[in-house]
Motif scaffolding. Structure first.
Motif, PDB file in Angstrom:
ATOM      1  N   ASP A  77       0.856  -1.184   0.000  1.00 30.36           N
ATOM      2  CA  ASP A  77       0.000   0.000   0.000  1.00 30.36           C
ATOM      3  C   ASP A  77       0.893   1.234   0.000  1.00 30.36           C
ATOM      4  O   ASP A  77       1.576   1.515   0.984  1.00 30.36           O
ATOM      5  CB  ASP A  77      -0.910  -0.018   1.243  1.00 30.36           C
ATOM      6  CG  ASP A  77      -2.035   1.001   1.142  1.00 30.36           C
ATOM      7  OD1 ASP A  77      -1.917   1.936   0.309  1.00 30.36           O
ATOM      8  OD2 ASP A  77      -3.028   0.876   1.894  1.00 30.36           O
ATOM      9  N   LEU A  78       0.887   1.963  -1.109  1.00 27.10           N
ATOM     10  CA  LEU A  78       1.739   3.152  -1.242  1.00 27.10           C
ATOM     11  C   LEU A  78       0.933   4.436  -1.092  1.00 27.10           C
ATOM     12  O   LEU A  78       1.412   5.513  -1.435  1.00 27.10           O
ATOM     13  CB  LEU A  78       2.443   3.145  -2.609  1.00 27.10           C
ATOM     14  CG  LEU A  78       3.528   2.083  -2.805  1.00 27.10           C
ATOM     15  CD1 LEU A  78       4.141   2.202  -4.196  1.00 27.10           C
ATOM     16  CD2 LEU A  78       4.608   2.215  -1.738  1.00 27.10           C
ATOM     17  N   ASP A  79      -0.285   4.310  -0.611  1.00 28.30           N
ATOM     18  CA  ASP A  79      -1.146   5.483  -0.469  1.00 28.30           C
ATOM     19  C   ASP A  79      -1.375   5.744   1.021  1.00 28.30           C
ATOM     20  O   ASP A  79      -1.794   4.835   1.745  1.00 28.30           O
ATOM     21  CB  ASP A  79      -2.484   5.202  -1.180  1.00 28.30           C
ATOM     22  CG  ASP A  79      -3.382   6.427  -1.250  1.00 28.30           C
ATOM     23  OD1 ASP A  79      -3.037   7.458  -0.619  1.00 28.30           O
ATOM     24  OD2 ASP A  79      -4.416   6.348  -1.913  1.00 28.30           O
ATOM     25  N   VAL A  80      -1.099   6.988   1.469  1.00 31.67           N
ATOM     26  CA  VAL A  80      -1.311   7.301   2.901  1.00 31.67           C
ATOM     27  C   VAL A  80      -2.778   7.180   3.290  1.00 31.67           C
ATOM     28  O   VAL A  80      -3.103   7.097   4.469  1.00 31.67           O
ATOM     29  CB  VAL A  80      -0.831   8.721   3.301  1.00 31.67           C
ATOM     30  CG1 VAL A  80       0.661   8.765   3.493  1.00 31.67           C
ATOM     31  CG2 VAL A  80      -1.296   9.753   2.307  1.00 31.67           C
ATOM     32  N   PHE A 101       5.720   0.842   4.391  1.00 29.57           N
ATOM     33  CA  PHE A 101       6.841   0.762   3.453  1.00 29.57           C
ATOM     34  C   PHE A 101       7.904   1.826   3.740  1.00 29.57           C
ATOM     35  O   PHE A 101       9.051   1.694   3.319  1.00 29.57           O
ATOM     36  CB  PHE A 101       6.334   0.865   2.013  1.00 29.57           C
ATOM     37  CG  PHE A 101       7.290   0.295   1.002  1.00 29.57           C
ATOM     38  CD1 PHE A 101       7.825  -0.971   1.176  1.00 29.57           C
ATOM     39  CD2 PHE A 101       7.689   1.018  -0.108  1.00 29.57           C
ATOM     40  CE1 PHE A 101       8.725  -1.515   0.262  1.00 29.57           C
ATOM     41  CE2 PHE A 101       8.576   0.493  -1.037  1.00 29.57           C
ATOM     42  CZ  PHE A 101       9.101  -0.774  -0.846  1.00 29.57           C
ATOM     43  N   ALA A 102       7.509   2.856   4.488  1.00 24.77           N
ATOM     44  CA  ALA A 102       8.495   3.871   4.908  1.00 24.77           C
ATOM     45  C   ALA A 102       9.611   3.215   5.713  1.00 24.77           C
ATOM     46  O   ALA A 102      10.758   3.670   5.674  1.00 24.77           O
ATOM     47  CB  ALA A 102       7.814   4.961   5.727  1.00 24.77           C
ATOM     48  N   LEU A 162       0.866  -8.574   2.638  1.00 18.68           N
ATOM     49  CA  LEU A 162       0.610  -7.135   2.511  1.00 18.68           C
ATOM     50  C   LEU A 162       1.570  -6.318   3.357  1.00 18.68           C
ATOM     51  O   LEU A 162       1.807  -6.645   4.523  1.00 18.68           O
ATOM     52  CB  LEU A 162      -0.826  -6.845   2.986  1.00 18.68           C
ATOM     53  CG  LEU A 162      -1.200  -5.375   3.173  1.00 18.68           C
ATOM     54  CD1 LEU A 162      -1.440  -4.706   1.821  1.00 18.68           C
ATOM     55  CD2 LEU A 162      -2.445  -5.224   4.058  1.00 18.68           C
ATOM     56  N   ILE A 163       2.111  -5.251   2.756  1.00 16.23           N
ATOM     57  CA  ILE A 163       2.745  -4.208   3.573  1.00 16.23           C
ATOM     58  C   ILE A 163       1.732  -3.080   3.644  1.00 16.23           C
ATOM     59  O   ILE A 163       1.414  -2.445   2.633  1.00 16.23           O
ATOM     60  CB  ILE A 163       4.074  -3.716   2.950  1.00 16.23           C
ATOM     61  CG1 ILE A 163       5.062  -4.885   2.895  1.00 16.23           C
ATOM     62  CG2 ILE A 163       4.638  -2.560   3.777  1.00 16.23           C
ATOM     63  CD1 ILE A 163       6.440  -4.512   2.377  1.00 16.23           C
ATOM     64  N   PRO A 164       1.160  -2.876   4.829  1.00 12.50           N
ATOM     65  CA  PRO A 164       0.059  -1.920   4.951  1.00 12.50           C
ATOM     66  C   PRO A 164       0.577  -0.472   5.029  1.00 12.50           C
ATOM     67  O   PRO A 164       1.782  -0.255   5.009  1.00 12.50           O
ATOM     68  CB  PRO A 164      -0.592  -2.318   6.275  1.00 12.50           C
ATOM     69  CG  PRO A 164       0.517  -2.879   7.086  1.00 12.50           C
ATOM     70  CD  PRO A 164       1.493  -3.510   6.122  1.00 12.50           C
ATOM     71  N   SER A 165      -0.345   0.452   5.097  1.00 10.20           N
ATOM     72  CA  SER A 165       0.089   1.835   5.256  1.00 10.20           C
ATOM     73  C   SER A 165      -0.711   2.516   6.356  1.00 10.20           C
ATOM     74  O   SER A 165      -1.799   2.073   6.727  1.00 10.20           O
ATOM     75  CB  SER A 165      -0.049   2.600   3.929  1.00 10.20           C
ATOM     76  OG  SER A 165      -1.196   3.417   3.929  1.00 10.20           O
TER      77      SER A 165
END
Ligand SMILES: Nc1ncnc2c1ncn2[C@@H]1O[C@H](COP(=O)(O)OP(=O)(O)O)[C@@H](O)[C@H]1O
Ligand SMILES: [Mg+2]
Length: 376
Positions: free
Chosen positions: A119-122, A156-157, A187-190
């Motif tokens: 997930d690359l969306d904040v 992902f940060a 999943l890598i969550p955000s």
């Protein structure tokens, strides 16, 4: 009281033979054959209730196991030399990007591939679609009957910031979540902390566009501590709707860019922009960077003439247009309440069938990419 590890109650997800076969994309008889041949155990309805009919009940974990067994046997043709990167992106909100990312992650996994969704969306919508709430805090988890696993710890940060020599917000828990268990898509969550990534990258030097690409290549060789992606076949990225370094980096690292275009709105404009951005990347970085663009028409309703006109506007992009469109369906917004991708809730729906068909098309494209690279 049993505590759950995600917001979704997956215990209710059990499929009879027909639905299970639809999700696997094989006939009922083939499913039966695979069950016998593999020895994978499938529950019967009369195990808990002696009076019930002895129908087979497949839960998602059983399906994912069957899918992996099938692929290991080479009964399905998939690319074998991953990880490949599929980025879902277009500069426009509400076009079905996140829905598409969740659905293809699921259907790729059901084709036996090992998928890591990022997930690359904040705004953390993919995180939600996969069963997590970004705002949940550890101290409140138990009050919601949730374990600490349900809390988004790292994003992902936590991979990218150290890579460019920056610190990240302290946090606990695993980086990679397993919303459907080990055999399902990971999943890598955000959450809001993902914002650190855009900031850290913007402040870094060098060819930032290629930063994520380099990072993923190193991670695929197991060279990034805590982020080994060598076992995955496909990395699916859900991009934010705005122009950002994050999106540009995702585009530059992608093998395939899926651009969902909503047919009931004026979505074609964003495409021109995206094509321009891809061309610019190719011009700047030459042969190394050449993502393939696949346009997916969403919210399709053939009876509306405005949509027909829109579909005509898309003809200019004919060679990039996927042969499958996703119909408009009220089931999509409704499915959000359950924190489970629609295809797992309604495997026999048209929506599920269309996303499965689209995913099969993506797999074919990835196989072609692999064949071309083998020749080059
Ligand atoms: N094919 C579709 N038909 C109807 N609604 C859809 C469809 N695809 C997505 N939606 C709904 O549209 C909204 C936006 O979708 P989403 O995937 O979050 O878009 P994006 O990530 O591009 O902002 C959500 O409420 C979603 O459930
Ligand atoms: Mg989204």
């Amino acid at each position: 009281m049993i505590l759950r590890s995600t917001y979704s109650d997956t215990s209710g997800l059990q499929y009879r033979l027909r639905a299970a076969s639809a999700l696997l994309g094989i006939t009922d008889n083939t499913t039966k054959k695979y069950v016998d041949e593999s020895g994978i155990r499938v529950r019967r309805a009369n195990e808990d209730d002696a009076k019930a009919v002895a129908v087979r009940l497949f839960d998602p974990d059983t399906l994912f196991k069957l899918a992996q067994w099938r692929r290991a046997k080479h009964y399905i043709k998939t690319p074998l030399k991953g990880p490949y990167v599929v980025a879902v992106h277009i500069v426009k909100g509400g076009t079905g990007k996140t829905t598409t990312a969740a659905e293809i992650a699921l259907h790729l996994q059901l084709a036996g591939m090992k998928v890591l969704a990022i997930d690359l969306d904040v705004q953390s919508n993919l995180t939600q679609y996969m069963g997590y709430e970004a705002d949940l805090e550890l101290k409140d988890a138990e009050a919601f009957n949730l374990t600490s696993e349900a809390v988004v710890g790292k994003t992902f940060a936590h991979v990218v910031c150290p890579y460019v020599g920056r610190g990240t917000t302290d946090s606990v828990g695993e980086l990679i979540k397993k919303p459907f268990g080990e055999h399902g898509p990971h999943l890598i969550p955000s959450d809001a902390n993902l914002g650190d990534m855009e900031y850290a990258v913007s402040a870094s030097k060098g060819a930032r566009e290629l930063l994520l690409r380099k990072l993923l290549a190193e991670a695929a060789q197991g060279k990034i501590p805590g982020f080994d992606i060598s076992k995955y076949d496909v990395i699916v990225m859900d991009c934010p709707p705005n122009v950002s370094m994050t999106s540009t980096m995702a585009l530059a690292s992608a093998d395939i860019i899926v651009a969902p275009v909503r047919l009931d709105a004026f979505g074609v404009k964003g495409l021109g922009r995206l094509v321009g951005e891809i061309n610019l990347l190719e011009e700047s970085y030459g042969h190394n960077v050449h993502p393939e663009l696949v346009i997916l028409a969403t919210h399709f309703a053939p009876q509306l003439s405005r949509i027909q006109r829109m579909h005509q506007a898309l003809q200019a992009y004919q060679k990039n247009l996927a042969p499958v469109s996703i119909s408009v369906s009220e089931d999509f917004p409704k499915s959000l309440e359950h924190y489970i991708p629609l295809s797992l809730q309604k495997p026999l729906s048209q929506a599920s069938r269309e996303y499965k068909e689209f995913t099969d098309y993506l797999i074919k494209r990835l196989v072609l990419i692999e064949e071309q690279r083998a020749k080059a």
